[in-house]
Each structure stands twice: as C-alpha cells, then as structure tokens.
Scaffold this active site. Sequence first.
Site, PDB file in Angstrom:
ATOM      1  N   LYS A 218      -9.313  -5.362  -2.077  1.00 15.88           N
ATOM      2  CA  LYS A 218      -9.109  -4.704  -3.395  1.00 15.88           C
ATOM      3  C   LYS A 218      -7.743  -5.077  -3.939  1.00 15.88           C
ATOM      4  O   LYS A 218      -7.591  -5.452  -5.096  1.00 15.88           O
ATOM      5  CB  LYS A 218      -9.179  -3.193  -3.211  1.00 15.88           C
ATOM      6  CG  LYS A 218      -8.629  -2.393  -4.385  1.00 15.88           C
ATOM      7  CD  LYS A 218      -8.747  -0.894  -4.212  1.00 15.88           C
ATOM      8  CE  LYS A 218      -7.580  -0.280  -3.550  1.00 15.88           C
ATOM      9  NZ  LYS A 218      -6.413  -0.040  -4.414  1.00 15.88           N
ATOM     10  N   ASN A 219      -6.715  -5.018  -3.065  1.00 13.65           N
ATOM     11  CA  ASN A 219      -5.355  -5.223  -3.548  1.00 13.65           C
ATOM     12  C   ASN A 219      -4.994  -6.689  -3.716  1.00 13.65           C
ATOM     13  O   ASN A 219      -3.896  -7.015  -4.129  1.00 13.65           O
ATOM     14  CB  ASN A 219      -4.357  -4.488  -2.647  1.00 13.65           C
ATOM     15  CG  ASN A 219      -4.504  -2.984  -2.830  1.00 13.65           C
ATOM     16  OD1 ASN A 219      -5.116  -2.532  -3.800  1.00 13.65           O
ATOM     17  ND2 ASN A 219      -3.968  -2.214  -1.906  1.00 13.65           N
TER      18      ASN A 219
ATOM     19  N   CYS B 138      -3.437   6.550  -8.505  1.00 16.15           N
ATOM     20  CA  CYS B 138      -3.305   7.488  -7.385  1.00 16.15           C
ATOM     21  C   CYS B 138      -2.352   8.625  -7.760  1.00 16.15           C
ATOM     22  O   CYS B 138      -1.426   8.434  -8.531  1.00 16.15           O
ATOM     23  CB  CYS B 138      -2.690   6.781  -6.188  1.00 16.15           C
ATOM     24  SG  CYS B 138      -3.759   5.559  -5.527  1.00 16.15           S
TER      25      CYS B 138
ATOM     26  N   ARG C 210       3.750   7.079 -10.646  1.00 13.54           N
ATOM     27  CA  ARG C 210       4.475   6.095  -9.842  1.00 13.54           C
ATOM     28  C   ARG C 210       5.506   5.385 -10.741  1.00 13.54           C
ATOM     29  O   ARG C 210       5.167   4.921 -11.818  1.00 13.54           O
ATOM     30  CB  ARG C 210       3.514   5.109  -9.223  1.00 13.54           C
ATOM     31  CG  ARG C 210       2.455   5.821  -8.361  1.00 13.54           C
ATOM     32  CD  ARG C 210       2.803   5.798  -6.910  1.00 13.54           C
ATOM     33  NE  ARG C 210       2.591   4.487  -6.338  1.00 13.54           N
ATOM     34  CZ  ARG C 210       1.377   4.019  -6.002  1.00 13.54           C
ATOM     35  NH1 ARG C 210       0.312   4.746  -6.220  1.00 13.54           N
ATOM     36  NH2 ARG C 210       1.249   2.832  -5.476  1.00 13.54           N
TER      37      ARG C 210
ATOM     38  N   ASP D 195      -1.123   2.516   4.004  1.00 15.75           N
ATOM     39  CA  ASP D 195      -2.520   2.785   3.629  1.00 15.75           C
ATOM     40  C   ASP D 195      -3.393   3.090   4.837  1.00 15.75           C
ATOM     41  O   ASP D 195      -4.545   3.490   4.677  1.00 15.75           O
ATOM     42  CB  ASP D 195      -3.108   1.581   2.870  1.00 15.75           C
ATOM     43  CG  ASP D 195      -2.421   1.402   1.536  1.00 15.75           C
ATOM     44  OD1 ASP D 195      -2.535   0.319   0.947  1.00 15.75           O
ATOM     45  OD2 ASP D 195      -1.738   2.343   1.090  1.00 15.75           O
TER      46      ASP D 195
ATOM     47  N   ARG E  75     -13.345   4.090  -5.460  1.00 15.13           N
ATOM     48  CA  ARG E  75     -12.412   3.132  -6.086  1.00 15.13           C
ATOM     49  C   ARG E  75     -12.122   1.978  -5.134  1.00 15.13           C
ATOM     50  O   ARG E  75     -11.794   0.892  -5.551  1.00 15.13           O
ATOM     51  CB  ARG E  75     -11.064   3.817  -6.355  1.00 15.13           C
ATOM     52  CG  ARG E  75     -10.969   4.662  -7.562  1.00 15.13           C
ATOM     53  CD  ARG E  75      -9.584   5.274  -7.650  1.00 15.13           C
ATOM     54  NE  ARG E  75      -8.541   4.234  -7.654  1.00 15.13           N
ATOM     55  CZ  ARG E  75      -7.289   4.456  -7.314  1.00 15.13           C
ATOM     56  NH1 ARG E  75      -6.908   5.654  -6.926  1.00 15.13           N
ATOM     57  NH2 ARG E  75      -6.407   3.493  -7.339  1.00 15.13           N
TER      58      ARG E  75
END
Length: 421
Positions: free
Chosen positions: A23-24, A118, A125, A309, A402
């Site tokens: 995903k990242n 998030c 953030r 994570d 997500r």
Amino acid sequence: MSQKFIINGGRPIEGAIKVKGAKNAALKVFPLALMTSEPIGISNMPEIEDCYRAEEMLVALGHEVSRSGKGVVEISYKSRTCVNLPPGLVNKFRASIMFVGPLLATCGEVCFPHPGGCVIGAGTRPIDMFLDGFVKMGAKVEVLENSYRLSAKKLKGATIFFPKITVTGTESLMTTACLAEGITILKNCAMEPEIPALAEFLNTMGAKIAGAGTPVIKIEGVKKLRGGNYMLIPDRIETGTFAILAAVANSGEVLIENCNPGHLEALWALFDKIGVNYKLGQNSVKISPTKKILPSNIVTHEYPGFATDLQSPYTVLMTQAHGLSLIHETIHDRRLLFTDMLTQMGANIIMADPHRVVVSGPSKLYARKLISPDLRAGIALVIAALIAEGSTEIDNIYQIERGYEDLVERLTGLGADIKKV
Ligand code: EPZ
C-alpha cells in the site's frame, strides 16, 4: 450504517495466505502520473480503499485510470484540469500529500487542505517538513483559512536536512526534485524499502536519483520524465502482520507467500528472541506452533528498526507471552490508545505514558464490541478477536479495509470464522 466484522474466536489458524502489493509503495506512484505526459502502468496493485482514493484524485486532476485486470492499473494523461486538490479526497488518506509536489513542479502552483487519513499523530499529522522543503526549493507558501496555497515559477534544487526522519517527506521531496532545476541533496532521509523502489521506478522514467535507501539522497533535476511500468514490491507490513497473527493463534502451520522476508529482519530477530518458530524462504515465510512465547520489550524505530506499523499486532502477541514486556512507540502519538480495548478484552496492560505500555501475559481474551481507530490498531483487534472466547464485533472497518485487500476471504482461507455485515 458502517460495516462491521463479526469474528468467532478460537478456531485453529493454518494454511497459506498470499501477500498483496505494498500500500505504502502504491500510494506514492499514482502522483508520478502528474509529472509525465506519457502513460504509467502499475501492477501488483492492492485493491484497497486508499488506492481507489488515489485513483479518484488523479481523475479529478484530469487523468484517465483504467484497469486491465485485477491489480493492474493504466494511467493516461488527458489534460490538466485544475491545481486544487479536492478537499473531500485529501482528507481521506495521509498520502494525498504526495500529490502536492508534482503539481507544484509542473503547474507552478497548488492549493490543498491539511491532509487527513489516520487519527494517529498529534491531531492532524504535521506537514511542516514538506512545506519547509518546498520553500527551500523556491516555493511561496500561503496559509489560508484551513488550506495551503503553494506557488513557484520554477523550482530550484536545494540542500534539505530533515530534522525528523519522515517517510513521505523523503518521498515527496525526492520525487519533486526530479523536475527542479539543478541538484537537490536530501539529508537524514528515511530508508524504508518503498523509497529505493520508488527511486528505481523514477530512474526508469528518466530521473537521476542516487542514494535512495541511505540517509543521503542526491537528485539531479531533468527537463521531463517518460512514462513507464512499475511492479509494486510486496507489502512488508502485511507480511509482518500475518506472521504475528500466526504466532498469536499458535494453532497450526501458516505459510505466507508472495512476500520479501528481507524487508523484515527486525521482526525475525525478535521472533528468535521470543521463541516463535519460523522458516524463511526466497519469497515466503512459514510460521509453526511453539510451546511458549517469551516476552520481549520493543522500541519502534525507523527502518530498518522495528516498524511502528507492526507495533499494534505485536502488542497483541505480548498479551499471550509469559511475562512482562514494555512496548515503546516512538514514532506516532496516540498509537497506543487502542490498548484500552485490549484491556476490555481481558489483557493486562498498564499505560505508563502515551508512548509506553507494559503488557503482562499470558491473558485469556474475551469477545467485545470494538471500534477500529486506525488501520494498524484495527488489524490488531482482528488478531485479538481470532483468539478471544466468543463473538467479537469490530465497527468502523473502513479503517481496516483501507489497507488490507480481501481480508475476510484471506483469513477465512486460514480457517478463521470472520464475516462482514
Ligand atoms: C508513513 O507515514 C506511512 N504511511 C505510515 O504508515 C508509517 O507509520 C510511517 O511512514 C512511519 O513508518 C505512508 O507511507 C502513506 P512520517 P508518514 O512522515 O510518512 C512527523 C500505515 O499504517 N512528521 O514518517 O506520514 C510525524 O508526525 C501508515 O500504513 C512531522 O512532524 O510518517 C511522525 O511523528 C500509518 N512533520 C513522524 O514525523 C512532517 O512534516 C514520522 O512520520 C512530517 C512528519
């Protein structure tokens, strides 16, 4: 009415599970389409909400996104329609910030609200390191009511030192610098595997990046970038999450496939310490039952340290370890708040301060009605529910979907009794 997971715990967990594309990594490739007039192909794309949001963002900016099969996306350029990022989308995922630099580099201006996604991290953030970097490259920043407007005739290369290590900060400025005039040197960079992977793809598009994956990255600006095709690297956080899930269930052999165990050395070192039986393959890892999980303290750390994570799933594992463990979350604020839900399930956890909890195990966990606060805490609650006695309900599962494609199907394939209602 938001959807829920219903999980009946206690089923033996065994079998094989395939890891999806990262995903990242995916979320940083979509914005590259803004930097070239040629098509971009992405394969091994996880079919998850955040990626759909990134696609919607590109469409809103005038691109065409088509699918030539599951996990294969073609992005073609139509015409730049606007330089305002759609607020409704920017607030859906944190990586929306990655669209800012490319627009600034190619259109000379961009407007956007503060990025969302998030709830972890002090309030929304911060993006101070992104803004400081763009200013150093010659951009003007206007802070409006609750949005930012950046403008720059032509971005110039600069030397930028990150006061804190930032993954998307590193990726955003590395990407943007590809089209700035002259040389950019980024210092104190993040080294997550998604960063060298992104640099490698940018270089196939004609960029000139050296040093990605080390603390110093040097980018020589070029006039334009070509298109290209990018096969996403496997998701190391999914890999680690499923390995920890297997260790928590401790009820059968679990084979995790299509992964890159080389991206998780910190986890395997920890598994050695706490007595988890694992066997690494070329692109797989097999977890087998063990008689006793030992406790071990962890401190989350930027790559190659123990990933923040994976902290939430690991905390669940420590509720089953025989003894005391200290979990120290150094990267994100508020990421340990989910432990009060584990306590409600019967875990014995003391919050020493917002960044540290002490877990005493083993504890029997019991089903509860829970709400998923963020992506990684959500999957940790799923893992806890798999071993809890009774039927656990987890609400707000958008936060989980997500980041994990086909979660119900894949966990059912391991013998879990999980339904989405
Ligand atoms: C990336 O977030 C990941 N997200 C996160 O994964 C991951 O937890 C994080 O890196 C750390 O590994 C994506 O790649 C989309 P940071 P990122 O900038 O880049 C502070 C998930 O679950 N900071 O490395 O946003 C920040 O508040 C997500 O997939 C500033 O102060 O994280 C944090 O405390 C969650 N100012 C620290 O730096 C800035 O301008 C590290 O954040 C930027 C960041």
